[in-house]
Design a protein around this motif. Structure first.
Motif, mmCIF file in Angstrom:
data_model
loop_
_atom_site.group_PDB
_atom_site.id
_atom_site.type_symbol
_atom_site.label_atom_id
_atom_site.label_comp_id
_atom_site.label_asym_id
_atom_site.label_seq_id
_atom_site.Cartn_x
_atom_site.Cartn_y
_atom_site.Cartn_z
ATOM 1 N N SER B 230 0.882 -1.436 -0.109
ATOM 2 C CA SER B 230 0.380 -0.028 0.033
ATOM 3 C C SER B 230 0.713 1.430 -0.421
ATOM 4 N N ARG B 327 -13.402 9.901 8.904
ATOM 5 C CA ARG B 327 -12.517 9.218 9.730
ATOM 6 C C ARG B 327 -13.136 7.565 9.733
ATOM 7 N N LEU B 330 -12.669 5.386 7.169
ATOM 8 C CA LEU B 330 -11.535 5.239 6.561
ATOM 9 C C LEU B 330 -10.990 3.990 7.718
ATOM 10 N N GLU B 331 -11.152 4.003 9.108
ATOM 11 C CA GLU B 331 -11.198 3.522 10.364
ATOM 12 C C GLU B 331 -11.533 1.521 10.012
ATOM 13 N N LEU B 333 -11.458 0.214 6.722
ATOM 14 C CA LEU B 333 -10.639 0.111 5.790
ATOM 15 C C LEU B 333 -9.985 -0.177 6.913
ATOM 16 N N ARG B 334 -9.888 -0.897 8.322
ATOM 17 C CA ARG B 334 -8.661 -1.274 9.039
ATOM 18 C C ARG B 334 -8.499 -3.233 8.564
ATOM 19 N N ILE B 392 -5.652 11.827 9.467
ATOM 20 C CA ILE B 392 -5.655 9.680 9.692
ATOM 21 C C ILE B 392 -5.340 9.546 10.858
ATOM 22 N N SER B 393 -6.006 8.162 11.107
ATOM 23 C CA SER B 393 -4.818 8.057 12.811
ATOM 24 C C SER B 393 -4.113 6.940 12.264
ATOM 25 N N VAL B 396 -4.889 3.233 10.020
ATOM 26 C CA VAL B 396 -4.735 3.301 9.513
ATOM 27 C C VAL B 396 -3.405 4.108 8.866
ATOM 28 N N ARG B 399 -1.378 1.611 8.808
ATOM 29 C CA ARG B 399 -1.179 0.013 7.084
ATOM 30 C C ARG B 399 -1.156 0.624 6.295
#
Lengths: 443, 525
Positions: B230, B327, B330-331, B333-334, B392-393, B396, B399
């Motif tokens: 990624s 947010r 996106l979380e 997607l983990r 962006i946490s 994330v 990854r």
């Protein structure tokens, strides 16, 4: 170095202090002498016979009160003869609501300040313990080791709070490096290079701990193993921006100092930073402005430097670049001198010959590769990076090295501490920062 | 009279057999559909009536009851139209059925034409597994239905085709004449390895020769594509992040047979399978907009549809303006980024969608976009760039394997750069390196190797090991960070055609930043 004799600030300095400041009416030395003579004791010899140490103690306690600045401290001392007496009155809740002001009249003390003084007076020892617990030391105008350079300005702070090493304020020579909080990367490198070279010449670097130029100067000074002093515009509990907390720790840990005139719990407000700038200029022998747009705080420092009679060096920057528009104004409209490297700055400093020799014998003059054993291509890359911020794409284009190979070479340079990465930019670091031009002329 | 026909329903990515029972009895002329139909299915009544009339049949003026069994399962969509209409025709005695079990799929238009429906591939596969021998599908879905072995597929253009298809051998022959030849493949569902289906038409994708400058980012993209890592592209507006990402479809090697089938199933359920199956082996490249909802990205919704992350299965999910995404989205997607699949849970049960994706994301370095520009200062308030990135946490960012900074292209590079390498050459290099990696890794890409595996497969020598240790110490890498670096180094070595990961590969991989490692505080804006 105006007006400071071998006796320190308590010596024959009064006449040379700046006019127009509260100090004209109230001289600490005179106040101290008066206290000793019991002139203002008002028939209370029990505390009038106190020592200078007691008066200093009272100054510090009063200075820890939120809202008591130099002006209020001076007013309290002139009104009541000494800080100790004011504190004593406050402890018994008898502090008058009005104090003398600088114009010979009187003014009211704000109720909050009065209450704060009363609280501090109730347990003055606690205030000192709090300072001690925070690792904070104080320097007052009553102390013989008050920084001599700072005494040369019209309104030196009566009490300085500091962390780190107080001797960092008394180096043989110190130069302030200041500029915008939003520098171009080239200016960031210029600030770092300037600070590193000053440190190699044995000169302390003074700055304001702000992000941008200030931060770059402090960081480079630390990296060069030099002494750096950060002057903050807030209390020591919140020194500078959050991003620089680590920088503060490193400054304190490496023999530098963080100083400010506000009590530890004070917040920075609109006016504290411009006031703080007089200390930056005051602690320095010369001031260098690396990059400043119009309306930058660095221009205030520059103006103060001229007022204080400090040599002012200003880097011109790119023509038409708004980031250095303020610098161009300084160069056109004041007696500021164009900054083109530290050599001229150093030559104008009151450095002893010994340190000037040290300056010329910097390792930089023998070439940055010394002791690094760089390969041919690494040296090529280092030479390009040294000139200023470049991207790896620029390097690929200039050298024709394939990106896969270039990436490895750049990692090597980074591992050796020669390159620092800022987003897409490669900035020179460590040895690459020093010795860009022929060094100081031999004496 | 009672008629029974077969059809199927989609549940997640699986089909399920549905029996359509039609009873035409005396009574008031009315049509009932029972068996948990949703609104779109209830409307089938109206479509079926018009289609029957307009196809030259008679809509019986009697009491019609349609039951969709099993009655407990919710049904939606218009794929049952044809089965219901044919059921009515059979039950009212207008056409005859041969009696063999026969399934029909398709939506009816009012004129009697049969429209394509979504999910034909998994539905036909389910029917084949259930022992159904013949299925009629809309002509537009013929190619995907033919991918399933062991079942006879008949194309249906209109209601009369459907009537003929179930009538008997004569009708079937007529239907067969219109059909493309199919090749039976053993196993069910099987895939036809037809040469005509291996076409990858690059279509409107950007060629790499249009991307000027950015040599580092181009190389990083190659490395990322080799290993399936990624990638986070960071740069000011106009640096060419989106352009570079848009070139990805032309750089990806074609899907293998088994991958292609998995991808086709997802595409079929989403109704995105190209009727001609021309892009059958084209790797998915999905670029959802940053306003996409949770369900759109991850999957879900009332019908449990696959989301973008599943549509990008075995391909690339490109998230432009990463910091602008919600947010929560996106979380979510983990899990897919970690496990290669996503589970969408509902009160009635959960569905697992495949989501083996390579994430490529792009973002500005800060709100104003000029942080790190060589000539322009960043105009953001102090501290704001850090806040912007913190949107962006950490998990994330963790990854994302590589972070590549793309500077603004200097005018000189734009004008003087000789025409850069085109996509074809890069694609060939990437495909070769991927092949080498897949052989060594047992079919997986380097990004999906576990820690111990990658250590074993790197074959580090002493110098490389020493350098790795040095980098880990200087940068303060965690064990996860070291493994990530090794995976990237493995891809760098693959790209360079080296069997073992040597010191230069480690050094080069280390220049591709680990996004989880924070920038030096002294360099804060």
């Amino acid at each position: 170095m105006i007006g400071v004799g071998p006796d320190g600030p308590l010596g024959p300095v009064e006449e040379e202090r700046g006019a127009g400041a509260p100090w004209r009416r109230w001289e600490p030395a005179r106040a101290h002498a008066a206290t000793r003579a019991g002139e203002h004791s008002g028939g209370r010899p029990a505390w009038a016979a106190g020592s200078l140490a007691d008066e200093r103690f009272a100054w510090v306690v009063l200075a820890t009160v939120e809202g008591v600045g130099d002006r209020t401290l001076a007013a309290l001392c002139t009104t009541h003869g000494s800080a100790r007496r004011a504190l004593r009155l406050a402890a018994r809740n008898r502090l008058p609501a009005r104090v003398h002001d600088e114009r010979g009249g009187t003014r009211a003390l704000p109720a909050g300040v009065r209450a704060g003084i009363a609280r501090a007076a109730a347990d003055p020892g606690a205030r000192l313990r709090e300072l001690g617990d925070g690792g904070i030391w104080t320097l007052t105008l009553l102390d013989p080791d008050y920084p001599a350079r700072l005494l040369g300005i019209p309104d030196p702070p009566a009490v300085l709070f500091g962390t780190g090493a107080a001797r960092a304020l008394r180096t043989r020579a110190a130069v302030a490096v200041v500029g915008t909080r939003r520098p171009t990367p080239a200016a960031r490198v210029a600030a770092a290079r300037c600070a590193a070279e000053l440190c190699h010449a044995g000169v302390a670097v003074i700055s304001g701990l702000a992000v941008g130029i200030d931060g770059a100067a402090h960081a480079a000074a630390l990296e060069a193993g030099g002494t750096t002093v950060a002057v903050i515009g807030s209390g020591h509990r919140r020194p500078g921006p959050r991003a620089h907390r680590g920088l503060v720790q490193r400054i304190v840990a490496t023999g530098g100092a963080v100083v400010g005139e506000l009590p530890p719990a004070a917040h920075a407000t609109h006016g504290t930073y411009p006031r703080r700038n007089r200390i930056i200029s005051g602690l320095a022998d010369a001031v260098i402005v690396i990059e400043a747009p119009l309306r930058s705080g660095a221009l205030i420092t520059a103006g103060l430097a001229l007022e204080h009679g400090r040599p002012l060096w200003v880097q011109a920057g790119q023509p038409h670049q708004p980031a250095s528009a303020g610098c161009r104004v300084l160069l056109e409209e004041t007696e500021a001198r164009p900054y083109e490297g530290v050599e001229k700055v150093l030559a104008a400093l009151p450095l002893a010959n010994r340190s000037r020799d040290a300056a010329t014998a910097r390792p930089a003059t023998t070439g940055f590769e010394a002791g690094l054993a760089l390969g041919g291509e690494e040296r090529r890359l280092a030479t390009i990076i040294r000139r200023g911020p470049v991207t790896s794409d620029d390097l690929a284009m200039l050298t024709g090295i394939a990106p896969g190979e270039l990436a490895g070479l750049l990692t090597l340079l980074e591992l050796r501490g020669l390159v620092r990465v800022l987003g897409p930019l490669l900035l020179p670091a460590g040895p690459l920062l020093v010795g860009s031009a022929p060094s100081v002329t031999q004496p | 009279m009672l008629a029974t026909l077969l059809t199927a329903v989609i549940d997640g990515l699986e089909g399920a057999l549905v029996r359509v029972e039609v009873d035409v009895a005396s009574g008031l002329p009315i049509c009932h559909i029972v068996g948990l139909p949703d609104a779109s299915l209830s409307e089938a009544r109206e479509r079926v009536r018009s289609a029957i009339r307009n196809s030259g049949f008679e809509y019986p003026a009697r009491r019609i009851t349609v039951n969709l069994a099993p009655a407990g399962r919710r049904k939606h969509g218009a794929a049952y139209d044809v089965a219901i209409a044919v059921g009515i025709l059979v039950a009212s005695g207008q056409i005859r059925t041969s009696g063999e079990p026969c399934a029909l799929l398709g939506e009816l238009s009012l004129g009697g034409a049969i429209q394509p429906v979504a999910g034909v591939l998994p539905m036909v596969a389910t029917l084949a597994r259930s022992g159904v021998r013949r299925v009629g599908v809309p002509t537009a879905n013929l190619v995907e239905a033919s991918l399933v072995a062991g079942i006879e597929v008949m194309p249906l253009a209109g209601l009369d085709d459907a009537a003929r298809a179930i009538a008997g051998p004569r009708g079937r022959r007529a239907a067969a004449a219109a059909r493309a030849p199919t090749v039976a493949v053993s196993g069910s569902p099987g895939v036809q390895a037809q040469q005509s289906m291996t076409l990858v038409e690059p279509g409107s994708c950007v060629d790499l020769s249009e991307v000027r400058g950015q040599s580092t980012a181009r190389w990083a993209l190659e490395v990322a594509l080799v290993g399936g890592h990624s990638l986070l592209l960071v740069g000011p507006p106009g640096a060419g992040k989106t352009l570079l990402a848009s070139a990805i479809p032309g750089l990806l090697p074609p899907l293998s047979d088994s991958e292609a089938l998995e991808v086709a199933v997802v595409r079929s359920v989403a109704g995105l399978l190209d009727p001609s199956a021309r892009c059958w082996r084209e790797r998915p490249f999905r670029a959802p907009h940053h306003t996409s909802s949770y369900a759109a990205l991850v999957g879900g919704g009332p019908r449990l549809a696959p989301g973008e992350v599943s549509l990008a299965h075995h391909g690339v999910l490109f998230l432009d303006e990463l910091a602008e995404f919600d947010r929560d989205v996106l979380e979510a997607l983990r899990q897919p980024l970690e496990e290669g699949s996503v589970v969408v849970g509902r009160a009635q049960g959960s569905v697992r969608f495949p989501a083996h994706v390579q994430l490529v994301a792009a973002m500005n370095p800060c709100r104003c976009g000029y942080l790190g520009d060589p000539d322009r200062p960043c105009r953001c308030p102090p501290g704001d760039p850090e806040r912007y990135v913190r949107r962006i946490s950490g998990p994330v960012l963790d990854r994302l394997d590589l972070r590549v900074e793309m500077p603004r292209v200097r005018p000189a590079a734009l004008l003087l750069d000789p025409r850069p390498e085109s996509s074809a050459g890069v694609a060939a290099r990437v495909a070769e390196a991927r092949l080498v990696g897949a052989e060594r890794n047992g079919g997986r890409s380097n990004a999906w190797l576990s820690g111990p595996e990658v250590q074993r497969l790197c074959g580090l020598d002493g110098r490389a090991r020493g350098r790795l240790t040095e980098i880990a110490e200087v940068r303060g890498l965690s064990a996860r960070g070291v493994h990530r670096l090794l995976r990237v180094a493995r891809s760098v070595a693959d790209l360079a055609g080296r069997a073992v990961v040597d010191e230069p590969a480690i050094l080069a991989a280390a220049d591709l930043r680990d996004p989880a490692v924070e920038a030096e505080p002294g360099l804060a804006a």
